[in-house]
Enzyme design. Structure first.
Site, PDB file in Angstrom:
ATOM      1  N   GLY A 199      13.002  14.254 -27.162  1.00 26.54           N
ATOM      2  CA  GLY A 199      13.821  13.628 -26.147  1.00 26.54           C
ATOM      3  C   GLY A 199      14.399  12.303 -26.566  1.00 26.54           C
ATOM      4  O   GLY A 199      14.983  11.587 -25.747  1.00 26.54           O
ATOM      5  N   GLY A 242      10.618   3.735 -30.823  1.00 29.28           N
ATOM      6  CA  GLY A 242      10.235   4.569 -29.697  1.00 29.28           C
ATOM      7  C   GLY A 242       9.098   4.011 -28.878  1.00 29.28           C
ATOM      8  O   GLY A 242       9.043   4.197 -27.659  1.00 29.28           O
ATOM      9  N   GLU A 243       8.175   3.314 -29.527  1.00 27.61           N
ATOM     10  CA  GLU A 243       6.997   2.812 -28.825  1.00 27.61           C
ATOM     11  C   GLU A 243       6.992   1.299 -28.656  1.00 27.61           C
ATOM     12  O   GLU A 243       6.075   0.741 -28.052  1.00 27.61           O
ATOM     13  CB  GLU A 243       5.741   3.264 -29.579  1.00 27.61           C
ATOM     14  CG  GLU A 243       5.602   4.778 -29.567  1.00 27.61           C
ATOM     15  CD  GLU A 243       4.582   5.322 -30.557  1.00 27.61           C
ATOM     16  OE1 GLU A 243       3.418   5.489 -30.164  1.00 27.61           O
ATOM     17  OE2 GLU A 243       4.961   5.581 -31.711  1.00 27.61           O
TER      18      GLU A 243
END
Length: 751
Positions: free
Chosen positions: A464, A718-719
């Site tokens: 995603g 992403g994190e």
């Protein structure tokens, strides 16, 4: 070669998704498909003494029921934490022992999913219970792990007691984070189809390579006999890493019944058949001089783990990398309780450990009567505090300056409870975000056709985040093609090896392999055309030819476009494979990835420390009468090397901060302490942020160049966005109320 991509590109798979054309793992339905359902234990610890399956067998549509007595045998895999592919070392239905509530005890196969679920509900187990505890207690055991200054689970640098005695101010506090569970939109699922001794497994996965390796070992098959397919993943963030037990049970049941079987795990069962964020405690002692310089740093992290696995997500490795300090003592501990195996959840160690660190830093700033931003500036460093290697790039204070200006930090009233707007107490807070940069080896296969199009293939994953688009953009930019002309194939184990989609490594690692594949195609074209009379490159040294945004450029100035070169090549198309491995990657790490594991270099190498950084500022409002907590504004500034696509990166960072608001105010897996069970095991009672909870979210991405991390200059994002949010909110709550909260989530009752 320029690394900048066209950052206006919209994700090319978006039209497929919104029109329902995207096929996820559970959308593949082989002929003759049967359906599975799990019967699970309501007891947390004990032993099965009897299973009554008569009523389940009599249920209309039920075809077969498998238990520990008749399920085909397989070899349970090692857990990810032990270097294996499994999400847990314990495989249910291989014996009578019950190790956690929600453990599968029977697998029902039926003609349709409703019949399978009805049958599962009719399975009756008699269990001799044993004492069980769901929460960790005590200090736990010292975690095991590799030694050395970068990896030691216990580190003692300098004289802690002496530093504490000489300090002007000492903060000594413990911070707590709860169990939190994944609730992805796409349910966990597995479809197994045996054709003789060949197996196809469709399963939502963050690593089809890891899943394939686990299945091969578990069932004694040749690697070429197993294909794992997961073209798109509808949310993962750690929940779909590795090979879960429900997939192994589905494979075994399909082999036994002689037909393909699909299991759609219910939302309720998702809380116990897959991983989650373990609860933790974070003990910090920070000692500082009157000027705010850190003199001593101690962090003892204790995290929950099951009785049978050592799950270690070492937050201390990251916190001790953050600020300059001569004395650093850290310990990583685990405390056992009766649950299934925890694992990765977005920013699996950084989120909870930085809630503690950044809350403690704010407490230190208050004790020193110092601006929290200036405290961090005083202790900023360009060298790793433990190994003394330089950071490959570190723009932390630039992030603070950018976000503070955007947020209006300088306009705040410093004293707690001094900012009021009618019935609302207003507070401002800030915190550091960071995420370690790691790279894994990866491969990619690129084919360029004379018709002006190309295809890139690799066993990476799109969870995603827009990975399909990024891989296509890299090829398009390198070869001078429109993005629409590049077909991207990912998510199948038969494709060239790529690492797990975890640790924010996909763009950096798989993207670098795509870059190398472009260079390999250019090298092959240069070799061919240097021998072709009439070619602009005839007679040149092919080694001297470089690739520059779709052009082959020789040292002597001769030029030829990639597409012209492909058309002139003997076959009218060219295929090459690109392999990427960071120069400091060890042979062991390289082998680990190609065997299905997660072998990486970083974040601390023998020569550099590699991290992405950010600063987050939040405004909190608390109603003085109802104690309702709101976060109307959150601003974040981030520096993560080269941003390949600013549109998708913006979404990732914004989503991370929103998830951080959820971790701070909403997400909390409630427990039945007496029965050692999770309680709110559905999406209705497990609260997550919705549109009404989110106000202004502003993301700024700073320009940062880093030539060491990888050929693209990319750090994972992403994190990154989630890491500082909870602490920033807690710090803002203190500013608004004068009350310090040290346990997540923050609730109305707490304030």
């Amino acid at each position: 070669m320029a690394n900048t991509l066209d950052t206006r590109v919209t994700r090319y798979e978006a039209p497929q998704k919104v029109s329902g054309q995207t096929r996820y793992a559970a959308d593949f339905m082989p002929a003759g498909l049967l359906h599975g359902a799990l019967a699970v234990s309501s007891v947390a610890s004990g032993r099965i003494t009897a299973l009554d399956i008569a009523a389940a067998q009599a249920e209309a549509g039920v075809i077969a029921i498998y238990t520990h007595e008749n399920l085909p045998k397989f070899k349970p895999p090692k857990a990810l934490g032990a270097g294996g592919p499994g999400t847990s070392s314990f495989s249910p239905m291989t014996g009578t022992e019950i190790k956690y509530a929600g453990q599968p005890i029977a697998y029902v196969v039926a003609e349709n999913a409703a019949a399978a679920r009805r049958g599962a509900a009719l399975v009756k187990a008699t269990i001799a219970p044993a004492a069980a505890s769901i929460h960790m207690s005590g200090q736990g055991d010292m975690a095991k792990g590799e030694e050395g200054p970068n990896k030691a689970m216990k580190l003692e640098q300098g004289d802690l007691q002496a530093a504490l005695k000489t300090a002007a101010v000492v903060v000594d506090q413990t911070y707590h984070t709860p169990f939190q569970h994944h609730n992805p939109m796409e349910l966990f699922a597995a479809t197994a189809h045996w054709q003789g001794e060949r197996l196809t497994l469709w399963m939502p996965s963050q690593s089809v390579t890891t899943a394939q390796a686990g299945v091969v070992a578990a069932f004694g098959l040749a690697p070429t006999a197993v294909e794992v397919i997961s073209p798109f993943v509808g949310g993962a963030f750690g929940s779909k890493a590795g090979l879960p037990s429900y997939a192994l049970l589905t494979i075994a049941a399909a082999r036994a019944v002689g037909a393909p079987v699909r299991l759609m795990v219910t939302r309720h069962d998702m809380y116990t058949v897959a991983t989650f964020r373990p609860e933790s405690s974070q003990k910090f002692r920070l000692a500082a001089s009157r000027e705010g310089r850190l003199l001593a740093f101690q962090h003892i992290e204790t995290a929950q783990t099951p009785r049978f696995d050592d799950v270690v997500n070492p937050g201390t490795h990251i916190t001790r990398s953050m600020y300059a300090c001569p004395v650093i003592h850290t310990e990583q501990r685990i405390a056992r309780s009766d649950t299934n195996t925890g694992g990765f959840m977005r920013a699996p160690n950084e989120m909870q450990s930085f809630f503690g660190l950044e809350s403690a830093m704010d407490e230190l700033a208050v004790a020193l009567a110092m601006d929290p931003v200036e405290l961090r500036r005083i202790n900023d460093t360009q060298r790793h505090p433990v190994t003394n290697v330089p950071f490959s790039s570190r723009s932390l204070m630039a992030c603070y300056d950018d976000a503070a200006k955007s947020f209006g930090w300088s306009g705040r009233s410093v004293a707690p409870r001094s900012m009021v707007d009618g019935d609302w107490l207003v507070g401002y807070g800030c915190a550091t975000a960071t995420y370690p940069t790691a790279m894994a080896p990866s491969s990619a296969r690129l084919t360029v056709y004379g018709g002006g199009n190309a295809s890139i293939e690799l066993a990476a994953h799109d969870v995603g985040t827009g990975a399909y688009t990024i891989m296509g953009q890299i090829v398009a930019q390198r070869l001078g093609l429109p993005v629409s002309a590049v077909a991207v194939a990912m998510g199948a184990s038969g494709l060239p090896v790529a690492p797990i989609s975890g640790g924010s490594v996909t763009s950096a690692s798989a993207g670098s392999a795509v870059h190398m594949a472009c260079l390999a195609v250019a090298a092959e074209l240069a070799r061919q055309l240097s021998r072709a009379q009439g070619s602009p490159l005839f007679g040149v040294d092919p080694v001297s030819v470089r690739l520059d945004q779709g052009m082959l450029v020789a040292a002597g100035g001769q030029r030829m476009s990639v597409l012209e070169a492909v058309k002139a090549s003997p076959r009218g198309q060219v295929m090459a494979q690109g392999d990427y491995a960071h120069p400091e990657l060890t042979a062991k790490a390289l082998k680990t990835t190609y065997m299905g594991g997660f072998g990486v270099i970083g974040p601390v190498t023998p020569t550099h420390a590699m991290f992405a950084f950010g600063a987050e500022f939040v405004e909190v409002r608390i109603n003085r009468w109802t104690h309702e907590i709101r976060v109307p504004r959150i601003h974040g500034a981030f520096a993560a090397g080269n941003i390949l696509n600013r549109k998708t990166a913006h979404s990732q960072l914004m989503g991370g901060m929103i998830w951080g608001i959820g971790s701070a105010l909403h997400e909390h897996t409630l427990t039945d302490v007496r029965r050692a069970r999770f309680l709110n095991t559905d999406i209705a009672e497990y609260l997550v942020p919705v549109n009404a909870d989110i106000g202004e979210v502003k993301v700024s991405m700073l320009e940062e160049r880093d030539d060491f991390v990888n050929p693209l200059g990319v750090k994972g994002i992403g994190e990154l966005g989630i890491v500082g949010t909870a602490a920033a909110i807690g710090n803002a709550i203190y500013h608004a109320t004068g009350k310090r909260l040290r346990k997540l989530p923050f609730t109305m009752a707490d304030v």
